[in-house]
Design a protein around this motif. Structure first.
Motif, PDB file in Angstrom:
ATOM      1  N   SER A 110      59.841  70.791  16.424  1.00 48.70           N
ATOM      2  CA  SER A 110      59.780  71.188  17.829  1.00 48.70           C
ATOM      3  C   SER A 110      58.496  70.683  18.482  1.00 48.70           C
ATOM      4  N   ALA A 111      57.378  70.834  17.779  1.00 50.22           N
ATOM      5  CA  ALA A 111      56.089  70.373  18.311  1.00 50.22           C
ATOM      6  C   ALA A 111      56.066  68.864  18.500  1.00 50.22           C
ATOM      7  N   LEU A 112      56.645  68.143  17.553  1.00 44.97           N
ATOM      8  CA  LEU A 112      56.714  66.676  17.703  1.00 44.97           C
ATOM      9  C   LEU A 112      57.534  66.291  18.931  1.00 44.97           C
ATOM     10  N   THR A 113      58.614  67.009  19.154  1.00 46.66           N
ATOM     11  CA  THR A 113      59.414  66.774  20.352  1.00 46.66           C
ATOM     12  C   THR A 113      58.577  67.058  21.598  1.00 46.66           C
ATOM     13  N   HIS A 114      57.929  68.212  21.617  1.00 46.38           N
ATOM     14  CA  HIS A 114      57.101  68.617  22.755  1.00 46.38           C
ATOM     15  C   HIS A 114      55.981  67.603  23.003  1.00 46.38           C
ATOM     16  N   PHE A 115      55.226  67.307  21.973  1.00 49.17           N
ATOM     17  CA  PHE A 115      54.066  66.429  22.109  1.00 49.17           C
ATOM     18  C   PHE A 115      54.466  65.008  22.499  1.00 49.17           C
ATOM     19  N   THR A 116      55.468  64.451  21.826  1.00 45.45           N
ATOM     20  CA  THR A 116      55.878  63.071  22.085  1.00 45.45           C
ATOM     21  C   THR A 116      56.432  62.896  23.492  1.00 45.45           C
ATOM     22  N   VAL A 117      57.318  63.782  23.883  1.00 45.51           N
ATOM     23  CA  VAL A 117      57.897  63.688  25.225  1.00 45.51           C
ATOM     24  C   VAL A 117      56.810  63.927  26.283  1.00 45.51           C
ATOM     25  N   GLY A 118      55.950  64.930  26.061  1.00 46.83           N
ATOM     26  CA  GLY A 118      54.873  65.213  27.005  1.00 46.83           C
ATOM     27  C   GLY A 118      53.885  64.073  27.122  1.00 46.83           C
ATOM     28  N   LEU A 119      53.498  63.508  25.995  1.00 52.06           N
ATOM     29  CA  LEU A 119      52.557  62.387  26.005  1.00 52.06           C
ATOM     30  C   LEU A 119      53.164  61.178  26.702  1.00 52.06           C
ATOM     31  N   ALA A 120      54.427  60.907  26.422  1.00 50.14           N
ATOM     32  CA  ALA A 120      55.106  59.777  27.078  1.00 50.14           C
ATOM     33  C   ALA A 120      55.167  59.993  28.585  1.00 50.14           C
TER      34      ALA A 120
END
Length: 127
Positions: free
Chosen positions: A20-30
């Motif tokens: 979930s965090a990887l989804t959150h972080f990756t999408v947010g960073l992008a």
């Protein structure tokens, strides 16, 4: 004293949280880097993307809840709304007030929120 199942559930929660965090972080960073969106908006988009991943994994795999979606869904969304507010507050304070870099501040928020979520989900959402 926690038993073996408690430790296994915490481990499953950890794996679920990482996904979930990887989804959150990756999408947010992008959204922040590629689209140039402000940190709080970018993080909010990432957070929203992680909700579906988190609910499915937690309900079916982490807590193995048999409680109806009509009960767990609203509870999950209530806890998620509280976590969303906490995340936005941390991002706003860290980036806007303190001038911290988005990736570092977001990483701090992502480390704080799971503890609160686990306690609420294990004692209320999926019971």
């Amino acid at each position: 004293m926690p038993n073996a199942e408690s430790f296994a559930r915490i481990a499953r929660y950890g794996v679920s949280g990482v996904l979930s965090a990887l989804t959150h972080f990756t999408v947010g960073l992008a959204a922040n880097v590629l689209l140039g969106l402000p940190a709080v908006i970018a993080s909010s988009i990432g957070f929203a993307a992680s909700i579906a991943v988190s609910y499915v994994l937690q309900r079916t795999w982490v807590f193995r809840s048999g409680t109806a979606h009509t009960v767990t869904g609203p509870r999950f969304l209530t806890v998620t709304a509280a976590a969303f507010g906490l995340n936005a507050a941390v991002l706003w304070a860290g980036v806007s007030l303190l001038g911290g870099p988005f990736p570092v501040v977001q990483a701090v928020a992502i480390l704080l929120i799971p503890v609160l979520n686990y306690l609420l989900h294990s004692r209320w959402t999926f019971t």
